[in-house]
Design an enzyme around this catalytic site. Structure first.
Site, PDB file in Angstrom:
ATOM      1  N   SER A  21       0.793  -1.230   0.000  1.00  9.89           N
ATOM      2  CA  SER A  21       0.000   0.000   0.000  1.00  9.89           C
ATOM      3  C   SER A  21       0.824   1.279   0.000  1.00  9.89           C
ATOM      4  O   SER A  21       0.441   2.266  -0.620  1.00  9.89           O
ATOM      5  CB  SER A  21      -0.961   0.008   1.195  1.00  9.89           C
ATOM      6  OG  SER A  21      -1.858  -1.084   1.097  1.00  9.89           O
ATOM      7  N   THR A  22       1.947   1.298   0.698  1.00  5.89           N
ATOM      8  CA  THR A  22       2.716   2.543   0.837  1.00  5.89           C
ATOM      9  C   THR A  22       4.202   2.266   0.655  1.00  5.89           C
ATOM     10  O   THR A  22       4.668   1.139   0.880  1.00  5.89           O
ATOM     11  CB  THR A  22       2.494   3.162   2.225  1.00  5.89           C
ATOM     12  OG1 THR A  22       2.998   2.274   3.236  1.00  5.89           O
ATOM     13  CG2 THR A  22       1.012   3.422   2.478  1.00  5.89           C
TER      14      THR A  22
END
Length: 450
Positions: A21-22
């Site tokens: 996600s990041t």
């Protein structure tokens, strides 16, 4: 499980899709990244040749809530749709997507092209009913898991805010001391500038005049920045209208701790979320309000008075390309005229006895730098007359006849709908009367037998 992998699958590519996600997760959660890369070895053990295995890892560090910006996911969907892929591999369903709509879209395409879905638990054939149910549940669980995590994080954040302990970037004029408490800025010049802005608003009554006062007298206005790489640094520059307005609208200057003044919502264009906009909420919808939480510049009563005065001063909204709600006045194109020089929206101005003459004026530059002049002004009478003539000419007699025919048809439809409801109402009354008659008849029969 391996029996699901047929020759028709092995003749096509196996695509390993990676996503986290990041960028922070990519940097610090390296075990997860290694497990995702290891899926290529699993494809080897299932029978695919090394030359047929493709790893897509450009979506590492990108959120799975949407497909926007995930080029590898679009590439994967295109290849599957063309029938070039025998199997898609990912660590779990959430790697492909956190959105159920995108997940089921992928499953539908895989079913059409006879493409297998493989994760760390097993091998699934989207055309097999039992496998499709399991895949659907995995997508639902991924979406539910994300929702649960968001609720827990937001709940913890709100609980901390209710105690006044949640730290946010403080407005100019405040800083956090070593103990984490909000205190007045140690720079006396900053405090004096903020106090002067409130003092001038009491005297002058409008945010624009306060901004003009600072600009005319060449008084710099402070600003502390809290963005990464520039945390807490103090900058001095000219005052502008937006900064003065934000200052007057901020309840923090009353010594009040406030949380939940804004709400974010997605803007969807062309079926995709293009941006996130922020909306200010009315005071009664603020989630946390704690008075006397720190030292104040003004009282709460003065803050409410300032907000009411700003509301009364507010002209047509000229921001975000929105014409806003017209105020009193007979100018036909309020909020619609665009300046031919700078491209900003022009606002109406009225002159003469009783405001009988209207003009359109571009004065947006004054709100930014406090300059005395205007960009452009033009009389409104000729423009309004020309526009009115063009609008009336657009309505030909044939168009008016069509409009009247449509209106007549709508009236007929409304009459038919009303007639249907009247019949239903009459039927309901009949059923009620008939039910009452049967009830009375039954009671009389019971009495006669008795």
């Amino acid at each position: 499980m391996n029996s699901k992998v047929r020759t028709t699958h092995l003749e096509r590519r196996a695509v390993v899709y990676l996503r986290q996600s990041t960028p922070t997760q990519v940097e610090f959660h390296r075990e997860s990244t290694e497990r995702q890369y290891a899926l290529a070895d699993r494809a080897l053990t299932l029978g695919w040749d090394k030359s047929q295995i493709e790893v897509l890892d450009s979506d590492l560090g990108k959120s799975g809530q949407t497909t926007t910006g995930r080029e590898d996911f679009h590439q994967l969907m295109a290849a599957v749709g063309l029938g070039e892929v025998g199997a898609v591999l990912a660590l779990e369903a959430s790697r492909f997507s956190r959105s159920q709509a995108d997940w089921h879209k992928l499953l539908d395409i895989c079913a059409l092209t006879d493409t297998l879905v493989i994760d760390h638990d097993g091998i699934y054939d989207p055309n097999d009913f039992n496998d499709r149910v399991i895949l659907g549940f995995k997508g639902t669980w991924s979406h539910t898991e994300l929702h649960g995590m968001r609720l827990r994080l937001q709940g913890a954040k709100l609980n901390k805010a209710k105690k006044g302990e949640l730290r946010c970037s403080p407005p100019t004029g405040y800083v956090y001391d070593p103990e984490g408490k909000l205190v007045l800025d140690p720079d006396e010049g900053v405090v004096a500038a903020i106090q002067l802005a409130f003092q001038q608003f009491r005297a002058l009554g409008t945010a624009f005049k306060v901004m003009r006062y600072f600009c005319v007298n060449q008084i710099p206005f402070p600003r502390r920045r809290w963005r990464p790489g520039d945390i807490g640094t103090l900058h001095w520059g000219p005052a502008n209208l937006s900064r003065i307005t934000a200052l007057l609208h901020n309840p923090t200057y009353t010594g009040t701790y406030v949380y939940g003044r804004r709400r974010s919502f997605n803007v969807i264009e062309g079926g995709q979320i293009t941006k996130v906009k922020t909306q200010l909420l009315p005071q009664e919808e603020w989630k946390v309000v704690i008075h006397n939480a720190h030292e104040a510049y003004i009282s709460w009563e003065e803050y409410l008075s300032n907000c009411e005065r700003l509301r009364q001063n507010s002209p047509i909204s000229l921001s975000d390309g929105c014409p806003g709600t017209p105020r009193e006045g007979f100018a036909l194109l309020q909020g619609l005229v665009i300046c031919g020089k700078c491209g900003r929206r022009m606002s109406p101005r009225y002159h003469g006895t009783g405001g009988c003459r209207a003009a359109y004026e571009c004065s947006q530059a004054r709100k930014q730098d406090g300059s005395m002049g205007v960009c452009w002004t033009v009389a409104g009478a000729a423009i309004d007359t020309a526009v009115a003539e063009q609008v009336l000419e657009a309505f030909t007699s044939e168009q008016l006849d069509i409009s009247l025919a449509v209106l007549s048809e709508l009236e007929n439809q409304a009459f038919e709908i009303d007639k249907t409801w009247q019949l239903r109402l009459e039927r309901a009354r009949y059923d009620c009367a008939f039910a009452d008659f049967d009830a009375v008849k039954g009671i009389n029969g019971f009495i006669s037998k008795g």
